[in-house]
Design a protein around this motif. Structure first.
Motif, PDB file in Angstrom:
ATOM      1  N   THR A   1       0.607  -1.426   0.322  1.00 39.45           N
ATOM      2  CA  THR A   1      -0.174   0.322  -0.294  1.00 39.45           C
ATOM      3  C   THR A   1       0.818   1.019   0.038  1.00 39.45           C
ATOM      4  O   THR A   1       0.417   2.364  -0.411  1.00 39.45           O
ATOM      5  N   THR A   2       2.212   1.040   0.434  1.00 40.95           N
ATOM      6  CA  THR A   2       2.895   2.257   0.647  1.00 40.95           C
ATOM      7  C   THR A   2       3.634   2.790  -0.951  1.00 40.95           C
ATOM      8  O   THR A   2       3.689   3.621  -1.474  1.00 40.95           O
ATOM      9  N   LEU A   3       2.855   1.738  -2.111  1.00 43.02           N
ATOM     10  CA  LEU A   3       3.301   1.467  -3.098  1.00 43.02           C
ATOM     11  C   LEU A   3       2.083   2.533  -4.729  1.00 43.02           C
ATOM     12  O   LEU A   3       0.921   1.372  -3.654  1.00 43.02           O
ATOM     13  N   SER A   4       2.470   3.357  -5.360  1.00 35.00           N
ATOM     14  CA  SER A   4       0.942   3.806  -5.832  1.00 35.00           C
ATOM     15  C   SER A   4       0.686   2.131  -6.820  1.00 35.00           C
ATOM     16  O   SER A   4       1.915   1.496  -7.017  1.00 35.00           O
ATOM     17  N   LYS A   5      -0.681   2.088  -7.293  1.00 32.68           N
ATOM     18  CA  LYS A   5      -0.349   1.293  -8.421  1.00 32.68           C
ATOM     19  C   LYS A   5       0.546   1.152  -9.452  1.00 32.68           C
ATOM     20  O   LYS A   5       0.164   0.178  -9.703  1.00 32.68           O
ATOM     21  N   GLU A   6       0.805   2.073 -10.046  1.00 32.08           N
ATOM     22  CA  GLU A   6       0.995   2.677 -11.106  1.00 32.08           C
ATOM     23  C   GLU A   6       2.850   1.871 -10.827  1.00 32.08           C
ATOM     24  O   GLU A   6       3.594   1.493 -11.663  1.00 32.08           O
ATOM     25  N   ASP A   7       3.487   2.068  -9.230  1.00 28.77           N
ATOM     26  CA  ASP A   7       4.302   1.637  -9.859  1.00 28.77           C
ATOM     27  C   ASP A   7       4.990   0.875  -9.261  1.00 28.77           C
ATOM     28  O   ASP A   7       6.211   0.046  -9.210  1.00 28.77           O
ATOM     29  N   ARG A   8       3.429  -0.286  -8.804  1.00 30.17           N
ATOM     30  CA  ARG A   8       4.041  -1.992  -8.617  1.00 30.17           C
ATOM     31  C   ARG A   8       4.647  -2.411  -9.612  1.00 30.17           C
ATOM     32  O   ARG A   8       5.326  -3.193  -9.257  1.00 30.17           O
ATOM     33  N   PRO A   9       3.666  -2.376 -10.870  1.00 30.44           N
ATOM     34  CA  PRO A   9       4.358  -3.328 -12.042  1.00 30.44           C
ATOM     35  C   PRO A   9       5.556  -3.228 -12.353  1.00 30.44           C
ATOM     36  O   PRO A   9       6.377  -4.120 -13.232  1.00 30.44           O
ATOM     37  N   HIS A  10       5.547  -1.835 -12.294  1.00 29.19           N
ATOM     38  CA  HIS A  10       7.298  -1.163 -12.606  1.00 29.19           C
ATOM     39  C   HIS A  10       8.521  -2.161 -11.599  1.00 29.19           C
ATOM     40  O   HIS A  10       9.654  -2.395 -12.058  1.00 29.19           O
ATOM     41  N   LEU A  11       7.938  -1.995 -10.485  1.00 25.29           N
ATOM     42  CA  LEU A  11       8.868  -2.379  -9.956  1.00 25.29           C
ATOM     43  C   LEU A  11       9.158  -4.076  -9.476  1.00 25.29           C
ATOM     44  O   LEU A  11      10.295  -4.666  -9.655  1.00 25.29           O
TER      45      LEU A  11
END
Length: 177
Positions: free
Chosen positions: A154-164
């Protein structure tokens, strides 16, 4: 000697600092000749792995499972109906020795989570099958695990998760066979 500030070059002063920032700052003070960039990445991965391992253990414990039990049961569950695999396939998926897997299958069978059956294709072979209780237990543990891991994300945005995920995949593929 000057006290490390914890400030990280390239990060605004308002950026959150963690223990790795403090460690890197201290190393930068003591060894300015070293490129500390790997430390900024892998120390965080290592620390996150420890926290994730503890969170996973708590999630599995709610279903009275050990991590290794979940690994074996989930390999069988992912196989699809009839939820069977050979011990060799389980060894390959869980990265343990055949002796360790034999012990694990015995222990899971004693708990009523798996059964051994003769292989219909090879009279000497064995198939390990998930029991209804094993299926119920692994499904509940998987739901608990995903809830715990989603909360961590939850500390990451939905957009950042696939990138990570993509970046981690790139790093991990060098170790895949």
């Amino acid at each position: 000697m000057e006290e490390p500030t914890g400030e990280v070059p390239g990060q605004p002063e308002t950026a959150p600092h963690d223990e790795v920032d403090r460690i890197v700052a201290a190393w930068r003070q003591e060894r300015p000749d070293l490129d500390l960039e790997p430390l900024t990445v892998f120390s965080r991965i290592s620390r996150l792995a420890r926290h994730l391992d503890l969170a996973r253990r708590r999630a599995f414990a709610r279903r009275e499972l050990e991590t290794w039990e979940f690994d074996v049961l989930s390999a069988l569950r992912r196989a699809g109906e009839p939820y069977q695999l050979s011990p060799g396939a389980l060894v390959q998926q869980t990265l343990v020795t055949s002796g360790t897997m034999t012990n694990r299958i015995d222990r899971l069978a004693n708990r009523g989570f798996v059964e051994r059956h003769r292989s219909p294709d090879d009279r000497r072979g064995v198939q390990v099958e998930l029991t209804p209780e094993g299926l119920k237990r692994v499904d509940a543990a998987m739901a608990d695990l995903l809830a715990v891991e989603a909360a961590i994300l939850t500390t990451l945005s939905k957009e950042d998760r696939p990138h990570l995920a993509a970046l981690l995949r790139t790093l991990a593929t060098q170790f895949e066979e």
